[in-house]
Write an enzyme that holds these catalytic residues in place. Structure first.
Site, PDB file in Angstrom:
ATOM      1  N   GLU A  68     -14.939 -11.695   0.534  1.00  0.00           N
ATOM      2  CA  GLU A  68     -14.726 -11.819   1.972  1.00  0.00           C
ATOM      3  C   GLU A  68     -15.985 -11.428   2.754  1.00  0.00           C
ATOM      4  O   GLU A  68     -16.180 -11.863   3.888  1.00  0.00           O
ATOM      5  CB  GLU A  68     -13.500 -10.991   2.390  1.00  0.00           C
ATOM      6  CG  GLU A  68     -12.214 -11.682   1.928  1.00  0.00           C
ATOM      7  CD  GLU A  68     -11.032 -10.777   1.713  1.00  0.00           C
ATOM      8  OE1 GLU A  68     -11.064  -9.613   2.146  1.00  0.00           O
ATOM      9  OE2 GLU A  68     -10.049 -11.239   1.083  1.00  0.00           O
ATOM     10  N   HIS A 108     -17.882  -8.106  -2.089  1.00  0.00           N
ATOM     11  CA  HIS A 108     -16.542  -8.706  -2.056  1.00  0.00           C
ATOM     12  C   HIS A 108     -16.649 -10.132  -1.494  1.00  0.00           C
ATOM     13  O   HIS A 108     -17.445 -10.391  -0.592  1.00  0.00           O
ATOM     14  CB  HIS A 108     -15.609  -7.854  -1.190  1.00  0.00           C
ATOM     15  CG  HIS A 108     -14.179  -8.266  -1.327  1.00  0.00           C
ATOM     16  ND1 HIS A 108     -13.663  -9.362  -0.682  1.00  0.00           N
ATOM     17  CD2 HIS A 108     -13.172  -7.760  -2.080  1.00  0.00           C
ATOM     18  CE1 HIS A 108     -12.393  -9.501  -1.015  1.00  0.00           C
ATOM     19  NE2 HIS A 108     -12.063  -8.540  -1.866  1.00  0.00           N
ATOM     20  N   GLY A 133      -5.242 -12.914  -2.515  1.00  0.00           N
ATOM     21  CA  GLY A 133      -4.341 -12.966  -1.353  1.00  0.00           C
ATOM     22  C   GLY A 133      -3.154 -13.896  -1.517  1.00  0.00           C
ATOM     23  O   GLY A 133      -2.613 -14.397  -0.540  1.00  0.00           O
ATOM     24  N   GLU A 172     -13.159 -11.062  -9.411  1.00  0.00           N
ATOM     25  CA  GLU A 172     -12.136 -11.527  -8.474  1.00  0.00           C
ATOM     26  C   GLU A 172     -12.333 -13.006  -8.165  1.00  0.00           C
ATOM     27  O   GLU A 172     -13.121 -13.350  -7.272  1.00  0.00           O
ATOM     28  CB  GLU A 172     -12.242 -10.753  -7.157  1.00  0.00           C
ATOM     29  CG  GLU A 172     -12.018  -9.278  -7.284  1.00  0.00           C
ATOM     30  CD  GLU A 172     -11.510  -8.698  -5.976  1.00  0.00           C
ATOM     31  OE1 GLU A 172     -10.395  -8.176  -5.976  1.00  0.00           O
ATOM     32  OE2 GLU A 172     -12.210  -8.797  -4.960  1.00  0.00           O
ATOM     33  N   ASN A 189      -7.814  -1.818  -2.183  1.00  0.00           N
ATOM     34  CA  ASN A 189      -8.667  -2.365  -1.133  1.00  0.00           C
ATOM     35  C   ASN A 189      -7.779  -2.695   0.066  1.00  0.00           C
ATOM     36  O   ASN A 189      -7.095  -3.710   0.079  1.00  0.00           O
ATOM     37  CB  ASN A 189      -9.369  -3.630  -1.664  1.00  0.00           C
ATOM     38  CG  ASN A 189     -10.248  -4.278  -0.605  1.00  0.00           C
ATOM     39  OD1 ASN A 189     -10.445  -3.730   0.478  1.00  0.00           O
ATOM     40  ND2 ASN A 189     -10.779  -5.457  -0.921  1.00  0.00           N
ATOM     41  N   TRP A 190      -7.794  -1.790   1.042  1.00  0.00           N
ATOM     42  CA  TRP A 190      -6.921  -1.979   2.209  1.00  0.00           C
ATOM     43  C   TRP A 190      -7.458  -3.026   3.178  1.00  0.00           C
ATOM     44  O   TRP A 190      -6.792  -3.376   4.149  1.00  0.00           O
ATOM     45  CB  TRP A 190      -6.739  -0.641   2.950  1.00  0.00           C
ATOM     46  CG  TRP A 190      -5.784   0.300   2.287  1.00  0.00           C
ATOM     47  CD1 TRP A 190      -5.160   0.128   1.080  1.00  0.00           C
ATOM     48  CD2 TRP A 190      -5.321   1.558   2.797  1.00  0.00           C
ATOM     49  NE1 TRP A 190      -4.352   1.189   0.814  1.00  0.00           N
ATOM     50  CE2 TRP A 190      -4.434   2.093   1.846  1.00  0.00           C
ATOM     51  CE3 TRP A 190      -5.583   2.281   3.962  1.00  0.00           C
ATOM     52  CZ2 TRP A 190      -3.799   3.334   2.035  1.00  0.00           C
ATOM     53  CZ3 TRP A 190      -4.952   3.514   4.150  1.00  0.00           C
ATOM     54  CH2 TRP A 190      -4.068   4.015   3.187  1.00  0.00           C
ATOM     55  N   LYS A 191      -8.677  -3.462   2.972  1.00  0.00           N
ATOM     56  CA  LYS A 191      -9.298  -4.454   3.863  1.00  0.00           C
ATOM     57  C   LYS A 191      -9.200  -3.974   5.330  1.00  0.00           C
ATOM     58  O   LYS A 191      -9.269  -2.777   5.563  1.00  0.00           O
ATOM     59  CB  LYS A 191      -8.670  -5.831   3.635  1.00  0.00           C
ATOM     60  CG  LYS A 191      -8.718  -6.208   2.148  1.00  0.00           C
ATOM     61  CD  LYS A 191      -8.376  -7.627   1.873  1.00  0.00           C
ATOM     62  CE  LYS A 191      -8.456  -7.869   0.364  1.00  0.00           C
ATOM     63  NZ  LYS A 191      -8.241  -9.264   0.002  1.00  0.00           N
ATOM     64  N   SER A 212      -4.401 -11.072  -6.394  1.00  0.00           N
ATOM     65  CA  SER A 212      -2.941 -11.165  -6.484  1.00  0.00           C
ATOM     66  C   SER A 212      -2.350 -10.347  -7.620  1.00  0.00           C
ATOM     67  O   SER A 212      -1.459 -10.818  -8.337  1.00  0.00           O
ATOM     68  CB  SER A 212      -2.508 -12.626  -6.574  1.00  0.00           C
ATOM     69  OG  SER A 212      -2.950 -13.308  -5.425  1.00  0.00           O
TER      70      SER A 212
HETATM   71  P1  PGA Z   1      -5.216  -9.366  -3.208  1.00  0.00           P
HETATM   72  O1  PGA Z   1      -6.722  -8.941  -2.838  1.00  0.00           O
HETATM   73  O2  PGA Z   1      -4.702  -8.369  -4.211  1.00  0.00           O
HETATM   74  O3  PGA Z   1      -4.482  -9.326  -1.919  1.00  0.00           O
HETATM   75  O4  PGA Z   1      -5.299 -10.739  -3.803  1.00  0.00           O
HETATM   76  C1  PGA Z   1      -7.615  -8.513  -3.807  1.00  0.00           C
HETATM   77  C2  PGA Z   1      -8.981  -8.318  -3.210  1.00  0.00           C
HETATM   78  O5  PGA Z   1      -9.415  -9.179  -2.408  1.00  0.00           O
HETATM   79  O6  PGA Z   1      -9.667  -7.323  -3.487  1.00  0.00           O
END
Ligand code: PGA
Length: 254
Positions: free
Chosen positions: A98, A96, A172, A166, A8-10, A214
């Protein structure tokens, strides 16, 4: 059961040139993988076509980080499943945390999930609690997120469903802040139980359950070995090709 490593490159990186560099480097450093392992890269929508059109191989699949719940029409700023498909996108991440933080509620996520599954898109549904309480309220919270998104889903469609657990508190950060394999094992059992209630044991057992939050090269081995998961959704570590390749290697071989 298949194994998954989903990148997931966001909203990264800032330029097409940088996206190309990361992608080319992932291709170069990626180990040879077994047939059962799926590597899925989910760039932002603006980088998707550029990346997918340049790729001639078969090892890597592509996904989007969101999609519209509508098939087409006047929906400014949105991207439809058909538009994503046209860019060789096979997967979509939905729900997700976010996006939930930006205001997507369970009803909207359900609309998107139902629409994506109805059109045969491989759908990665994210669920996860923000905090853990002593009383175990977080378990009912996770059950509600799953039940709400999948309410009334025809059973035959779940063959294209993937669940990504998640916990928001573990996203993060660094490997030391991720979940322990023991906690993860408990949670995946609970998620499978919830899926069994909805779709019966046989179907539920075939739905892959991934972990995200993470995941790094330092913790992936123990999470894979003892966490009872079918793979990972990887955020920041997926932008570092060498690290991402080590993660792929572990998931593929353990
Ligand atoms: P992260 O993100 O590996 O940077 O914790 C995971 C995600 O939000 O999909």
């Amino acid at each position: 059961m298949k194994r998954y490593i989903v990148a997931n490159w966001k909203m990264n990186p800032a330029t097409q040139a940088a996206a190309r560099r990361i992608f080319d480097s992932i291709k170069r450093t990626m180990p040879r993988i077994k047939k059962r392992t799926r590597v899925v890269i989910c760039p932002s929508h603006v980088h998707l076509s550029y990346i997918t059109r340049r790729y001639r191989g078969r090892t890597i699949s592509f996904g989007a980080q969101d999609c519209s719940e509508f098939p087409e029409g006047s929906h400014t700023g949105e991207n439809s499943i058909n538009q994503l498909r046209d860019l060789d996108t096979e997967y979509v991440i939905l729900g997700h945390s976010e996006r939930r933080e930006l205001g997507e509620d369970n009803a909207r996520i359900r609309a998107k999930v139902q629409h994506a599954l109805a059109l045969g898109m491989r759908t990665i549904l994210c669920v996860g609690e923000s905090v853990r309480d002593q009383e175990g309220e977080y378990l009912s919270f996770i059950a509600r997120e799953i039940e709400s998104a999948l309410h009334a889903t025809p059973e035959r469609r779940v063959s294209r469903l993937v669940i990504a657990y998640e916990p928001v508190w573990a996203i993060g950060r660094g490997a030391e802040d991720a979940m322990t394999p023991h906690e993860l094992h408990q949670m995946t059992l609970f998620i499978r139980k919830t899926l069994t209630k909805l779709f019966g044991k046989k179907r539920a057992q075939r739905i892959p359950v991934l972990y995200g939050g993470s995941v790094e090269e330092n913790n992936v081995l123990m999470l894979m070995r003892d966490g009872n998961v079918d793979g990972f959704l990887v955020g920041h570590a997926s932008l570092e090709p060498k690290q991402f390749s080590s993660i792929i290697k572990v998931v593929d071989t353990v």
